[in-house]
Design an enzyme around this catalytic site. Structure first.
Site, PDB file in Angstrom:
ATOM      1  N   HIS A  11       2.069 -61.867  37.442  1.00 27.67           N
ATOM      2  CA  HIS A  11       3.031 -60.639  37.174  1.00 27.67           C
ATOM      3  C   HIS A  11       3.916 -60.257  38.390  1.00 27.67           C
ATOM      4  O   HIS A  11       4.679 -59.558  38.420  1.00 27.67           O
ATOM      5  CB  HIS A  11       1.993 -59.546  36.883  1.00 27.67           C
ATOM      6  CG  HIS A  11       1.285 -59.706  35.662  1.00 27.67           C
ATOM      7  ND1 HIS A  11       1.779 -58.877  34.529  1.00 27.67           N
ATOM      8  CD2 HIS A  11       0.351 -60.683  34.998  1.00 27.67           C
ATOM      9  CE1 HIS A  11       0.900 -58.850  33.565  1.00 27.67           C
ATOM     10  NE2 HIS A  11       0.007 -60.210  33.810  1.00 27.67           N
ATOM     11  N   ASP A  31       9.991 -56.791  43.429  1.00 25.50           N
ATOM     12  CA  ASP A  31       9.256 -56.586  42.227  1.00 25.50           C
ATOM     13  C   ASP A  31       9.140 -57.843  41.292  1.00 25.50           C
ATOM     14  O   ASP A  31      10.166 -58.162  40.998  1.00 25.50           O
ATOM     15  CB  ASP A  31       9.688 -55.255  41.733  1.00 25.50           C
ATOM     16  CG  ASP A  31       8.457 -54.263  41.165  1.00 25.50           C
ATOM     17  OD1 ASP A  31       7.320 -54.823  40.683  1.00 25.50           O
ATOM     18  OD2 ASP A  31       8.696 -53.070  41.137  1.00 25.50           O
TER      19      ASP A  31
END
Ligand code: ADQ
Length: 465
Positions: free
Chosen positions: A155, A363
């Site tokens: 992720h 991110d």
């Protein structure tokens, strides 16, 4: 269809998955459809924790969880996962704790998770492992003899080769990943960095989406995670809690432009840099004073880790400084709240905000950017300002893309967003929504599952030696 086993650090919630968001819903749906098992940490620590899973049946799927001892929790979770892998994979070598004890704890806990799961597995299961807590888990299972298809999804970003090489055990870590059949990343750029590492550092051979190394072949692919776009848009438009939040935010706002930031309180999210950019806006564009209002929601996380406590102090100082300098009796330039908001309220808050400010320094994807867009009123949509260093920026080029380190650039982007015409806002919104609808969380999940099924139909299985 074979049973699906999902492995992630935290399990559930199942009953009210919608409360936790699109990812939980998507996983629960898949688990239900296949009579699945969701396996991970119970969230509890216990000095007498045993190598044994508690199993509970929850609405056509099962949950299996294990407790950790306080030492395991400290070394594996707080230590290696959150003080080493998290900062390093987000390019914060300066914050990375290279403590061998943490690494050993991580290996031990990955082995424990594998040891406890192994007897619960069936021969025709399909296993899907999530995130940086479990890099070593697949190989531990293989060493016990597991032959099932095992896929892994990361992720968070995969770092550049030179950054990863700072980790004393980088070679063993990457070698272990070759026990998986499919390695999924958020973006093509993450795949590229992984491939670059394997080819240059470990002399692997790349062939299309296949990588051969350590006597194994894995399939590498980008699966950009999405949100439940339709569901979230519907909540924002029609739900009564969302409407209540919308009214709360817009009441008394008048012509002021509402800017919103929503994050987990984390140094990767660039909140301090964002505050500085906002200060720059107020300094350089005096017409913004009293005309803008910035609300930053930052839910506390990982409070046991020192770096998070320090960051919190820094943000308290910066927000106080901005309000002290620019605020007035009838105007608070920055409202900064340290609490999570329920999802429905979040949807209303996004819709009430003419500018969504999403500026992480790094991110993997960033789902707030996607939720902000999905929540907008199609007739009068707001503008998303998005960091180029969020994985989401590759799928969302119609956002106003910024460099979060460049405070003047972010301040300028805020001005551009304030004055953007309705027509341009609509055009950008429609282009963004089209992709958000096509690439939603169900599509992400189905894509991963079908890739894993195709890849593993014919293959030989072995542990990485
Ligand atoms: P996170 O770093 O947690 O996730 P992000 O994708 O931004 O980051 O958020 C995940 C969810 O948390 C979103 O649904 C968001 O609404 C919610 N959230 C964040 N702050 C909140 C708050 N203050 N109150 C309520 N809800 C809040 C990791 C990676 C990301 C990746 C996701 C999914 O770091 O890059 O997008 O996993 O793969």
């Amino acid at each position: 269809m074979s049973r699906l086993v999902v492995v992630s650090n935290r399990v559930g919630p199942v009953k009210d998955a919608a409360r936790a968001g699109g990812l939980a819903v998507a996983l629960v749906d898949a688990l239900r459809a296949r009579g699945g098992l969701w396996y991970g940490w119970s969230g509890k620590t216990d000095k007498r924790a045993v190598d044994y899973a508690s199993i509970e049946d929850a609405e056509s799927l099962s949950l299996a969880t294990v407790d950790l001892t306080p030492e395991e929790y400290e070394d594996y979770y707080n230590g290696f996962a959150n003080r080493c892998l998290w900062p390093l994979f987000h390019y914060r070598i300066d914050l990375t704790a290279f403590d061998r004890r943490y690494y050993e704890g991580y290996r031990r806990v990955n082995a424990k998770f594998a040891r406890v799961l192994y007897p619960l597995l069936r021969a025709d299961d399909t296993i899907w492992v999530h995130d940086y807590h479990f890099l070593a888990f697949g190989n531990e299972l293989r060493q016990m003899g597991a032959e099932q298809p095992i896929g892994f999804f990361l992720h968070i970003p995969f770092p550049a080769r030179e950054v990863l090489a700072a980790l004393p055990h980088h070679d063993a870590m990457v070698r272990g990943l070759f026990a998986y059949d499919v390695l999924g990343f958020q973006t093509e750029q993450d795949c590229e960095r992984f491939r670059d590492y394997v080819v240059r550092e470990a002399h692997g051979i790349a062939n299309g989406d296949k990588l051969h190394c350590f006597g194994r072949t894995v399939t590498i692919r980008a699966f950009p995670i999405g949100i439940d776009t339709e569901g979230f848009a519907d909540i924002a438009a029609n739900d009564k809690d969302a409407r209540r939040q919308f009214d709360k935010v817009t009441k008394g706002l008048g012509d002021r432009t509402q800017i919103v930031g929503v994050d987990r309180l984390d140094y990767t999210k660039g909140i301090a840099e964002r505050f500085q950019a906002y200060e720059r806006l107020l300094q350089e564009y005096p017409d913004t004073r009293r005309e803008v209002s910035y609300l930053q929601i930052a839910a506390a996380s990982r409070g046991e880790v020192l770096e998070y406590r320090q960051m919190r102090e820094e943000l308290d100082g910066l927000s106080g400084h901005i309000n002290g300098t620019f605020g007035d009796f009838d105007w608070t330039p920055l409202r900064y709240l340290n609490k999570p908001l329920p999802r429905r309220a979040l949807a209303g808050l996004y819709r009430a905000s003419k500018i969504g400010l999403v500026t992480p320094l790094r991110d993997g994807m960033n789902l707030v950017a996607k939720e902000y867009v999905a929540a907008q009123d199609p007739e009068d949509p707001g503008v998303l300002i998005l960091s180029r260093f969020a994985g989401a920026s590759y799928q969302m080029p119609e956002a106003v893309i910024v460099n979060p380190y460049d405070s003047k650039g972010v301040a300028d982007a805020l001005q551009i967003a304030r004055y953007m015409s309705l027509q341009e806002r609509r055009e950008r919104f429609e282009a963004l929504m089209k992709r958000l609808r096509a690439e939603d969380v169900a599509q992400w999940r189905d894509d991963f599952m079908s890739t894993l099924a195709t890849v593993t139909r014919r293959r030989t299985i072995s542990a990485v030696s």
